[in-house]
Write a protein that holds these residues in place. Structure first.
Motif, short mmCIF file in Angstrom:
data_model
loop_
_atom_site.label_atom_id
_atom_site.label_comp_id
_atom_site.label_asym_id
_atom_site.label_seq_id
_atom_site.Cartn_x
_atom_site.Cartn_y
_atom_site.Cartn_z
N ALA A 40 -4.03 -6.88 9.87
CA ALA A 40 -5.50 -6.59 9.86
C ALA A 40 -5.52 -5.07 9.62
CB ALA A 40 -6.14 -7.16 11.01
N ALA A 41 -6.51 -4.66 10.45
CA ALA A 41 -6.39 -3.10 10.54
C ALA A 41 -5.09 -2.60 10.75
CB ALA A 41 -7.54 -2.81 11.63
N PRO A 42 -4.66 -1.09 10.23
CA PRO A 42 -3.57 -0.56 10.58
C PRO A 42 -3.51 -0.35 12.21
CG PRO A 42 -4.68 0.32 8.59
CD PRO A 42 -5.72 -0.40 9.37
N LEU A 43 -1.99 -0.51 12.52
CA LEU A 43 -1.67 -0.04 13.75
C LEU A 43 -1.06 1.47 13.91
CD1 LEU A 43 -0.08 -3.34 15.07
CD2 LEU A 43 -2.43 -2.68 15.42
N ALA A 44 -0.49 1.86 12.78
CA ALA A 44 0.21 3.07 12.86
C ALA A 44 -0.27 3.96 11.51
CB ALA A 44 1.64 3.26 13.05
N LEU A 45 -0.45 5.31 11.73
CA LEU A 45 -0.65 6.07 10.52
C LEU A 45 0.29 7.19 10.71
CD1 LEU A 45 -2.61 6.85 8.08
CD2 LEU A 45 -3.77 8.12 9.80
N LEU A 66 7.70 12.83 -0.20
CA LEU A 66 8.22 12.70 1.24
C LEU A 66 7.39 11.48 1.67
CD1 LEU A 66 9.67 13.39 3.75
CD2 LEU A 66 7.93 15.19 4.20
N ALA A 67 5.87 11.30 1.39
CA ALA A 67 5.40 10.05 1.84
C ALA A 67 5.81 8.79 1.10
CB ALA A 67 3.86 10.27 1.46
N LEU A 68 6.44 8.87 0.16
CA LEU A 68 6.86 7.59 -0.55
C LEU A 68 8.45 7.28 0.03
CD1 LEU A 68 5.79 7.94 -4.28
CD2 LEU A 68 4.91 6.26 -2.60
N GLN A 69 9.02 8.46 0.48
CA GLN A 69 10.40 8.27 0.97
C GLN A 69 10.34 7.70 2.55
OE1 GLN A 69 13.06 11.69 0.90
NE2 GLN A 69 13.64 11.37 3.19
N VAL A 70 9.04 8.21 3.24
CA VAL A 70 9.22 7.63 4.47
C VAL A 70 8.56 6.28 4.51
CG1 VAL A 70 7.50 7.67 6.44
CG2 VAL A 70 8.28 9.87 5.55
N ARG A 71 7.70 5.66 3.54
CA ARG A 71 7.29 4.40 3.24
C ARG A 71 8.66 3.52 2.88
NH1 ARG A 71 3.70 1.29 -1.21
NH2 ARG A 71 4.42 -0.80 -0.90
N ARG A 72 9.67 3.88 2.19
CA ARG A 72 10.92 3.08 2.27
C ARG A 72 11.71 3.15 3.12
NH1 ARG A 72 10.80 6.24 -2.81
NH2 ARG A 72 12.09 7.78 -1.90
N GLU A 73 11.86 4.02 4.17
CA GLU A 73 12.79 4.15 5.35
C GLU A 73 11.97 3.26 6.31
OE1 GLU A 73 15.61 6.39 6.24
OE2 GLU A 73 15.89 5.84 4.21
N GLU A 98 -7.24 -3.61 1.88
CA GLU A 98 -7.84 -4.76 2.20
C GLU A 98 -7.23 -6.03 2.50
OE1 GLU A 98 -10.32 -5.14 -1.67
OE2 GLU A 98 -11.65 -3.84 -0.72
N ARG A 99 -5.97 -6.20 1.77
CA ARG A 99 -4.96 -7.31 2.28
C ARG A 99 -4.60 -7.10 3.61
NH1 ARG A 99 -3.35 -6.52 -3.06
NH2 ARG A 99 -1.49 -5.27 -2.47
N GLY A 100 -4.32 -5.97 4.36
CA GLY A 100 -4.00 -5.66 5.52
C GLY A 100 -2.68 -5.26 5.50
N ALA A 101 -2.50 -4.08 6.24
CA ALA A 101 -1.19 -3.44 6.50
C ALA A 101 -0.99 -2.90 8.11
CB ALA A 101 -1.25 -2.11 5.79
N HIS A 102 0.05 -3.17 8.42
CA HIS A 102 0.75 -2.75 9.76
C HIS A 102 0.77 -1.22 10.08
CE1 HIS A 102 1.76 -7.01 9.79
NE2 HIS A 102 1.14 -7.11 11.12
N ILE A 103 1.28 -0.54 8.98
CA ILE A 103 1.67 0.85 9.08
C ILE A 103 1.26 1.33 7.64
CG2 ILE A 103 3.31 2.43 9.12
CD1 ILE A 103 5.20 0.48 10.65
N VAL A 104 0.51 2.59 7.94
CA VAL A 104 -0.13 3.40 6.25
C VAL A 104 0.88 4.79 6.49
CG1 VAL A 104 -2.11 4.18 5.45
CG2 VAL A 104 -2.18 2.03 6.41
N VAL A 105 1.24 4.83 5.60
CA VAL A 105 1.85 6.20 5.27
C VAL A 105 0.95 6.88 4.02
CG1 VAL A 105 3.92 7.61 4.61
CG2 VAL A 105 4.07 5.17 5.77
N GLY A 106 0.64 8.15 4.15
CA GLY A 106 0.06 8.90 3.07
C GLY A 106 0.07 10.39 3.24
#
Length: 613
Positions: A73-78, A86-93, A122-130
């Motif tokens: 639903a709403a993100p739990l971690a940012l 670096l952001a895309l690498q963190v997402r892959r990890e 909108e679909r929902g994400a638990h963790i958002v990296v940016g």
């Protein structure tokens, strides 16, 4: 695996699946029981495993004792990172680390399609990296819901402040719930980072991760002394000598990146570039080419390469010296990871030697000072690689035997081997011939190449002296005269003897059997670099004078009358030698009784007039 009892079970399984045998020091530090659910300010160098560290640290906070996440639903971690790569690498990890928990990880970075990111949120994400700017845009447009956040991670916090993201970071942290966990990771903790932590963290635990020294123990540092004109050729030989699966060449400017990329493309290197002028799509393609083996050399600026991770990076080359010790450590930390050995090579022109020594000393690193690999050394290394090629270990297959016999019968074993060697060498760039430069020890003392003792100049042997029309007043120095003589005159350092600098010219001693060849090499105009005139001398120059000019002739005798007296301008003249007065009184030609004044000057005229009454 150590500390496995404090790791969430699903993440422990992911680590084992990934092949982790032991955690790094920073990963162990964030799992310490005394940390609990507290905020943390962690200082750890690039390459120390920070991404996995904060992934392990925030897992208990996000899962709350559950084994898997509920529907997103709403993100739990940012997680906030300074650059897109670096952001895309963190997402892959985080994706492979949280794979067994059912976590959904989304990214919001500049340069990507914002509409696609909004649909993913909108679909929902638990963790958002940016990145800071894009995350702020989503918060402002209300496409990123911050109300359910339980944890916020700032990765490379010092770099984000250096890039001017303080206002964006403060906006993001102000928009997050007050009751959250804040983890800040930074290579260094300057006053600005401490102030940010004090303002947005509550009773944060300060963690200084040891182990950066262990990481850099796996890196061999080499400082390569080169002539200024040979910098690019030296880089070519370094790349050819090591033949690393992945090599990273650092430059200080975009212009230098573009120049080296064009030069190396022409030399048959598979090379890609990373600089700020590239689009996100171009940068992503460049990194993917390095990962899948289509490219082996990446030329980048410091900012563009920040945070990128190349798993097979064995060589880092500093084409331009780093500006500070932290940059040197960040650059070199790309290699020597996960138990792999790496090489960090600094290209040091002669005029930058002392700056390189101070840089290494400030970074508390010890480098081996040497010359770059010569062309012969590169070719010998090629031969060693050919002999050790694993293809020779494979047995001859039955379907190959007939053609092999026919090939040997027609051409012979020697000709087939020669063709194989030529084929191997044709796929590689030819090494460059370098001007031989005497390396320096860290104390500044010269030492001979290949442990040879320097030859004594007083035992140079038969020689011929030459005069060059450049001297100390033109800032002439042997360190650039010698490479110029070698390059233009076809000499080596062994054929050059003493060099005597004078104010307006320089005397150079050259071996007698090389003198004629030297003159033939520089051409009939007898000039070096188009403006320095060369003159062959007969005999040895008179070094007791400031130059080598013929003595001036004696002054000619006085051409006037022979009986004309000669006055000493420093002595007092005698009565006979004293010249006549400037004027004499003459009778007045006008009215009688009044003297006539000469035109000696207005002061004397007034005085005489007063006397005359």
């Amino acid at each position: 695996m150590s500390s496995s009892e404090t790791i969430v079970p699903a993440l422990a399984q992911a680590l084992e699946k990934r092949g982790y045998a032991e955690l790094t020091s920073v990963q162990k530090a964030v799992l310490a029981p005394e940390l609990g659910q507290a905020d943390a300010l962690v200082s750890a160098q690039t390459g120390s495993g920070k991404t996995v560290a904060f992934g392990l640290a925030m897992a208990p906070t996000l899962l709350g004792g559950a084994e898997r996440f509920a529907d997103a639903a709403a993100p739990l971690a940012l997680a906030v990172a300074p650059t897109r790569e670096l952001a895309l690498q963190v997402r892959r990890e985080l994706e492979w680390l949280y794979e067994l928990t059912g976590a959904s990880v989304a990214s919001c970075v500049g340069g990507m399609d914002m509409r696609s990111e909004r649909r993913a949120l909108e679909r929902g994400a638990h963790i958002v990296v940016g990145t800071p700017g894009r995350l702020r845009d989503h918060i402002t447009r209300q496409s990123l819901d911050m109300s359910a956040l339980r944890a916020v991670v700032l990765d490379e916090a010092d770099e984000m402040l250096d890039l001017g993201f303080r206002e964006d970071l403060e906006f993001i942290l102000d928009a997050a719930p007050t009751e959250r966990r804040t983890l800040m990771f930074s290579a260094t903790v300057p006053r600005s980072i401490a102030a940010l932590a004090k303002g947005y963290q509550r009773d944060a635990v300060r963690i200084s991760a040891a182990g950066e020294e262990k990481q850099h123990l796996d890196i061999e540092y080499r400082a390569l002394s080169v002539a200024q004109a040979d910098r690019e050729n030296a880089i070519i030989n370094v790349l050819r000598y090591y033949e690393a699966k992945n090599a990273l060449v650092f430059c200080n400017t975009r212009a230098a990146v573009n120049h080296l990329t064009a030069r190396f493309n022409n030399r048959n290197f598979s090379v890609v570039a990373l600089s700020g002028e590239l689009s996100q799509n171009e940068r992503s393609h460049a990194l993917q080419a390095m990962r899948d083996g289509r490219a082996r050399v990446c030329i980048a600026t410091d900012v563009a390469a920040r945070g990128i991770d190349l798993p097979n990076l064995d060589l880092v080359v500093h084409a331009d010296l780093p500006t500070n010790p932290e940059t040197l450590l960040h650059r070199s930390g790309r290699t020597g990871r996960a138990g792999r050995k790496g090489v960090s090579a600094l290209i040091v022109p002669n005029n930058a030697r002392r700056r390189a020594e101070r840089l290494l000393q400030s970074a508390k690193l010890t480098a081996t000072w040497a010359s770059p690999p010569s062309a012969d050394e590169v070719l010998r290394r090629d031969e060693e690689r050919i002999l050790a090629d694993p293809a020779f270990d494979d047995p001859v297959r039955e379907e190959e035997r007939g053609f092999i016999d026919a090939l040997l019968e027609k051409h012979g074993a020697g000709q087939v081997a020669a063709a194989f060697v030529r084929l191997c060498r044709s796929s590689r760039s030819a090494p460059e011939e370098l001007v031989e430069v005497t390396p320096f020890t860290p104390s500044g003392e010269k030492f001979a190449r290949r442990d040879e003792a320097p030859a004594r100049r007083d035992a140079f042997g038969d020689s011929v002296w030459f005069s060059l029309s450049v001297g100390r007043r033109q800032n002439a120095e042997p360190r650039w005269l010698i490479p110029m003589l070698c390059r233009t005159g076809g000499l080596s350092k062994r054929e050059i003897g003493a060099i005597k600098m004078q104010p307006e010219e320089t005397f150079v001693q050259i071996a007698a059997d090389w003198a004629d060849r030297f003159l033939a090499a520089i051409g009939p105009d007898r000039k070096l670099q188009g403006s320095i005139a060369v003159k062959r001398l007969d005999g040895t120059p008179d070094l007791s004078r400031a130059g080598y000019q013929p003595p001036k002739p004696q002054k000619k005798p006085h051409r006037g009358k022979q009986n004309a007296p000669k006055f000493d301008k420093h002595a007092s003249p005698s009565a006979e030698q004293r010249p006549a007065k400037a004027f004499e009184a003459k009778p007045w030609a006008g009215k009688p009784g009044k003297p006539k004044f000469d035109k000696a000057g207005p002061a004397k005229q007034k005085k005489a007039k007063r006397r005359a009454g």
